[in-house]
Design an enzyme around this catalytic site. Structure first.
Site, short mmCIF file in Angstrom:
data_model
loop_
_atom_site.label_atom_id
_atom_site.label_comp_id
_atom_site.label_asym_id
_atom_site.label_seq_id
_atom_site.Cartn_x
_atom_site.Cartn_y
_atom_site.Cartn_z
N GLU A 14 0.85 -1.02 -0.07
CA GLU A 14 0.00 -0.02 0.48
C GLU A 14 1.15 1.04 0.22
OE1 GLU A 14 -2.54 0.67 3.78
OE2 GLU A 14 -4.08 1.54 2.25
N LYS A 39 -9.34 2.49 -2.38
CA LYS A 39 -10.05 1.64 -1.36
C LYS A 39 -11.36 2.02 -0.65
CE LYS A 39 -7.52 1.63 3.49
NZ LYS A 39 -6.43 2.18 4.13
N CYS A 78 -6.11 -3.09 2.77
CA CYS A 78 -5.23 -3.04 3.71
C CYS A 78 -6.80 -2.73 4.80
CB CYS A 78 -4.63 -1.95 4.23
SG CYS A 78 -3.68 -1.52 5.98
#
Ligand SMILES: NC(=O)CC(=O)C(=O)O
Length: 287
Positions: free
Chosen positions: A51, A124, A165
């Site tokens: 990331e 995300k 994540c």
């Protein structure tokens, strides 16, 4: 032979050092390590980066480093050339992205095929907004906007779901990708930290695997105690049974794993969850 993973493949996870303020140097470092991975294990077919590998992982820096995603933009063209040079499917970590129409900034994963085409992006979806007393306070939503789609990409080996994540804490993305789109793996470029990593990193990876009987792949930056954010490291691969079959330490390194269709088939045969789900009892959950 498994219907969802067509052949045995080798995957490399590059746990790059926590990103420096120099974007060009971060990109060059990724290139050096991809070259090293292919030299060490030439049969590698899929490579994963962490990331925010080209920028600091910091709320006040995302806008400064953000790029408009076009084939010509700095990181896109750089990664595209690497994917085609080495003929790899490249999950090029995530980078800060700016949408010129809305001026919104996203944390966006870039996925390239073996010809270097950008085949998809994943913004995300779940932003990392937490406030853990005596632990960590982080609020991505100060500068980032959330994405609004689930992402599954088609590769020469089968389908792979993508999250970033904090997305791994929400089982729904993996569930949809595995069950609706027949993905054999979820890949999460990630950057957990030294507070949440020790308690949840392995647990979440193994849970996403066991829930869906797929591989789960987490690629973190290495830990850098001089940066404001201390990444957990421990990039890893969990197999469909929830065994960790490859794991990094906290420093910069490359780890490799062989993903095997037999591991999926055998476990699905012996524990046939796919035939046993009771959608008559929980009809709202993704089929
Ligand atoms: N950094 C993240 O997005 C997520 C994280 O560190 C956590 O969930 O813990």
């Amino acid at each position: 032979m498994s219907k969802i993973l067509s052949q045995k493949i080798k995957i490399a996870l590059i746990q790059l050092s926590g990103s420096s303020p120099n974007k060009k140097a971060n990109l060059e470092r990724a290139a050096t390590f991809i070259d090293k991975a292919i030299k060490e294990q030439p049969e590698t077919k899929v490579v994963v980066l962490p990331e925010c590998f080209n920028s600091p992982y910091s709320v006040d820096k995302f806008r400064e480093y953000a790029e408009i995603i076009t084939p010509e933009s700095e990181s896109v063209s750089f990664l595209s050339k690497l994917a085609s040079k080495y003929k790899i499917t490249l999950f090029g970590g995530s980078i800060p992205e700016i949408d010129p129409k809305t001026d919104k900034v996203y944390n966006t994963a870039l996925i390239f095929n073996e010809s270097g085409d950008l085949i998809d992006t994943h913004r995300k979806v779940h932003l990392f907004d937490v406030d853990i007393p005596n632990g960590i306070t982080f609020k991505e939503s100060i500068t980032l906007s959330p994405g609004s789609k689930e992402t599954t990409v088609t590769t020469p080996f089968g389908n792979i779901g993508v999250g970033i994540c904090y997305d791994m804490r929400f089982p729904e993305l993996a569930m949809i990708s595995a069950r609706k789109h027949n993905s054999f793996a979820m890949i999460y470029p990630s950057a957990f930290n030294t507070v949440t990593g020790p308690v949840h990193w392995h647990l979440l990876a193994r849970a996403r695997s066991v829930d869906n009987q797929i591989y789960t792949i987490l690629c973190s930056p290495a830990r850098n105690m001089e940066s404001s954010y201390h990444a957990y490291g421990h990039s890893l691969v969990s197999d469909p049974k929830g065994n960790i079959i490859a794991e990094a330490g906290i420093d910069e390194e490359i780890i490799y794993a062989d993903l095997d269709p037999k591991a999926i088939d055998d476990f699905r045969m012996s524990v046939p969850l796919y035939k046993q789900r009771r959608f008559d009892v929980y009809p709202d959950v993704s089929k």
